[in-house]
Scaffold this motif. Structure first.
Motif, PDB file in Angstrom:
ATOM      1  N   GLU A  19       0.843  -1.191   0.000  1.00  0.00           N
ATOM      2  CA  GLU A  19       0.000   0.000   0.000  1.00  0.00           C
ATOM      3  C   GLU A  19       0.880   1.244   0.000  1.00  0.00           C
ATOM      4  O   GLU A  19       1.571   1.535   0.988  1.00  0.00           O
ATOM      5  N   LEU A  20       0.867   1.938  -1.127  1.00  0.00           N
ATOM      6  CA  LEU A  20       1.659   3.157  -1.243  1.00  0.00           C
ATOM      7  C   LEU A  20       1.047   4.266  -0.398  1.00  0.00           C
ATOM      8  O   LEU A  20      -0.176   4.494  -0.435  1.00  0.00           O
ATOM      9  N   ASN A  47      17.298   6.945  -7.800  1.00  0.00           N
ATOM     10  CA  ASN A  47      17.104   6.020  -6.684  1.00  0.00           C
ATOM     11  C   ASN A  47      16.803   6.834  -5.422  1.00  0.00           C
ATOM     12  O   ASN A  47      17.596   6.872  -4.479  1.00  0.00           O
ATOM     13  N   PRO A  48      15.645   7.532  -5.388  1.00  0.00           N
ATOM     14  CA  PRO A  48      15.352   8.441  -4.272  1.00  0.00           C
ATOM     15  C   PRO A  48      15.107   7.696  -2.957  1.00  0.00           C
ATOM     16  O   PRO A  48      14.503   6.618  -2.943  1.00  0.00           O
ATOM     17  N   ASP A  49      15.579   8.278  -1.891  1.00  0.00           N
ATOM     18  CA  ASP A  49      15.379   7.687  -0.566  1.00  0.00           C
ATOM     19  C   ASP A  49      13.902   7.561  -0.225  1.00  0.00           C
ATOM     20  O   ASP A  49      13.500   6.665   0.541  1.00  0.00           O
ATOM     21  N   ALA A  50      13.076   8.424  -0.780  1.00  0.00           N
ATOM     22  CA  ALA A  50      11.649   8.410  -0.468  1.00  0.00           C
ATOM     23  C   ALA A  50      10.978   7.110  -0.891  1.00  0.00           C
ATOM     24  O   ALA A  50       9.874   6.793  -0.418  1.00  0.00           O
ATOM     25  N   LEU A  51      11.634   6.326  -1.761  1.00  0.00           N
ATOM     26  CA  LEU A  51      11.052   5.074  -2.242  1.00  0.00           C
ATOM     27  C   LEU A  51      11.788   3.846  -1.698  1.00  0.00           C
ATOM     28  O   LEU A  51      11.576   2.736  -2.191  1.00  0.00           O
ATOM     29  N   ASN A  52      12.622   4.032  -0.691  1.00  0.00           N
ATOM     30  CA  ASN A  52      13.382   2.911  -0.133  1.00  0.00           C
ATOM     31  C   ASN A  52      12.469   1.770   0.312  1.00  0.00           C
ATOM     32  O   ASN A  52      12.775   0.596   0.097  1.00  0.00           O
ATOM     33  N   ALA A  57       8.935  -3.769  -3.919  1.00  0.00           N
ATOM     34  CA  ALA A  57       7.594  -4.102  -4.396  1.00  0.00           C
ATOM     35  C   ALA A  57       7.413  -3.634  -5.837  1.00  0.00           C
ATOM     36  O   ALA A  57       6.801  -4.336  -6.660  1.00  0.00           O
ATOM     37  N   LEU A  58       7.938  -2.469  -6.169  1.00  0.00           N
ATOM     38  CA  LEU A  58       7.855  -1.974  -7.544  1.00  0.00           C
ATOM     39  C   LEU A  58       8.678  -2.848  -8.479  1.00  0.00           C
ATOM     40  O   LEU A  58       8.274  -3.121  -9.616  1.00  0.00           O
ATOM     41  N   HIS A  59       9.837  -3.297  -8.010  1.00  0.00           N
ATOM     42  CA  HIS A  59      10.683  -4.199  -8.806  1.00  0.00           C
ATOM     43  C   HIS A  59       9.947  -5.503  -9.088  1.00  0.00           C
ATOM     44  O   HIS A  59       9.875  -5.971 -10.238  1.00  0.00           O
ATOM     45  N   ASP A  60       9.369  -6.092  -8.052  1.00  0.00           N
ATOM     46  CA  ASP A  60       8.695  -7.376  -8.218  1.00  0.00           C
ATOM     47  C   ASP A  60       7.421  -7.252  -9.048  1.00  0.00           C
ATOM     48  O   ASP A  60       6.988  -8.233  -9.666  1.00  0.00           O
ATOM     49  N   TYR A 105      17.964  -0.006 -10.752  1.00  0.00           N
ATOM     50  CA  TYR A 105      16.966   1.065 -10.614  1.00  0.00           C
ATOM     51  C   TYR A 105      15.603   0.411 -10.385  1.00  0.00           C
ATOM     52  O   TYR A 105      14.727   0.422 -11.242  1.00  0.00           O
ATOM     53  N   ARG A 106      15.442  -0.160  -9.202  1.00  0.00           N
ATOM     54  CA  ARG A 106      14.295  -1.005  -8.906  1.00  0.00           C
ATOM     55  C   ARG A 106      12.971  -0.248  -8.990  1.00  0.00           C
ATOM     56  O   ARG A 106      11.954  -0.800  -9.405  1.00  0.00           O
TER      57      ARG A 106
END
Length: 280
Positions: A19-20, A47-52, A57-60, A105-106
């Motif tokens: 859940e984003l 590769n922003p820290d905000a998406l760590n 989940a985005l990669h998968d 770049y996941r």
């Protein structure tokens, strides 16, 4: 974009994979905009820290881009937009290549602008290329190419044996673009891989050239035929397709024009290789 993210991260039955948060959703929007701004060039800001927390989940979620996945419509739209592989121009585009590798770049794994239609051999040859800004494979969507002929076919013709290699005219496609294009030819092994396609292509042209065989000035007629074919391929495929480069090179190859029949009379269509495994 929000609909795409929801399809990627929520099952059809409503089960949430991840859940984003609103901040993460905005960060994805910002990331995609930054990718456009950089024209797909590698950069640490992608590769922003905000998406760590959500990048895995985005990669998968790229698995949902496959034929039966929730993002299969996006896959079909991207592949339908390419009549042939933009890297080699010799095979159908059946896979999607990550311009910037999804392992590095996941968070860009399902960004449509990072997914390039390609054939399986080109996808495999590119592999997990370590991206360096201003170097490597050019971006199909963003690169502006000269509206002039820069792809050069270099024929060697001896005793009916034809070998063609490709190079880039650096006076037309100036550095650093010429360097990237030369690198692309080498990385994708196009000189070796296009040999079969060239053989098949020239076999298809053989009937047209044989019609000229019986006329008195057949040598000049074949030269003109090949030159006109190059102009036709420019109109059909755009500037700098390998087919146009090949016929223009043969129109200027005096040994070939002296005796094209030693090659053409012995040209055989090679069998098509069986389909390779689908690349993810």
């Amino acid at each position: 974009m929000n609909a795409q993210l929801d399809a990627a991260l929520i099952h059809v039955d409503g089960t949430v994979v991840y859940e984003l948060s609103e901040d993460e959703r905005q960060a994805v929007h910002d990331l995609y905009a930054r990718y456009e701004e950089l024209r797909g060039e590698p950069d640490q800001t992608l590769n922003p820290d905000a998406l760590n927390a959500c990048r895995n989940a985005l990669h998968d979620a790229y698995g949902q881009v496959q034929l039966t996945g929730r993002l299969s419509t996006m896959r079909a739209r991207l592949l339908d937009a390419a009549s042939e592989c933009p890297f080699c121009g010799a095979a159908p585009a059946t896979t999607l290549d990550h311009h910037l590798p999804k392992g590095d770049y996941r968070s860009l794994s399902i960004n449509p602008r990072n997914l390039i239609p390609s054939c399986q051999p080109c996808n495999r040859a590119k592999g997990t290329l370590d991206p360096v800004a201003g170097e490597g494979i050019i971006h199909t969507y963003f690169e502006t190419l000269p509206d002039q002929t820069f792809l050069v076919a270099n024929p060697t013709y001896v005793d009916g044996a034809l070998v063609i290699s490709f190079s880039v005219d650096a006076e037309v496609a100036e550095p650093p673009l010429s360097g990237r294009l030369e690198f692309q030819i080498g990385r994708l092994k196009l000189n070796e891989r296009l040999a079969k396609s060239i053989n098949t292509f020239l076999f298809e042209l053989k009937p047209g050239m044989e019609l000229l065989r019986e006329i008195p000035n057949w040598r000049q007629a074949i030269r003109t035929h090949l030159q006109k074919a190059g102009d036709s391929f420019d109109r059909s495929f755009g500037m700098n397709h390998w087919k146009a480069a090949v016929v223009r090179s043969l129109a200027a190859c005096e040994p070939f024009l002296d005796d094209p029949w030693s090659y053409l009379d012995n040209t055989a269509v090679l069998a098509v290789e069986p389909d390779e495994e689908v690349l993810l």
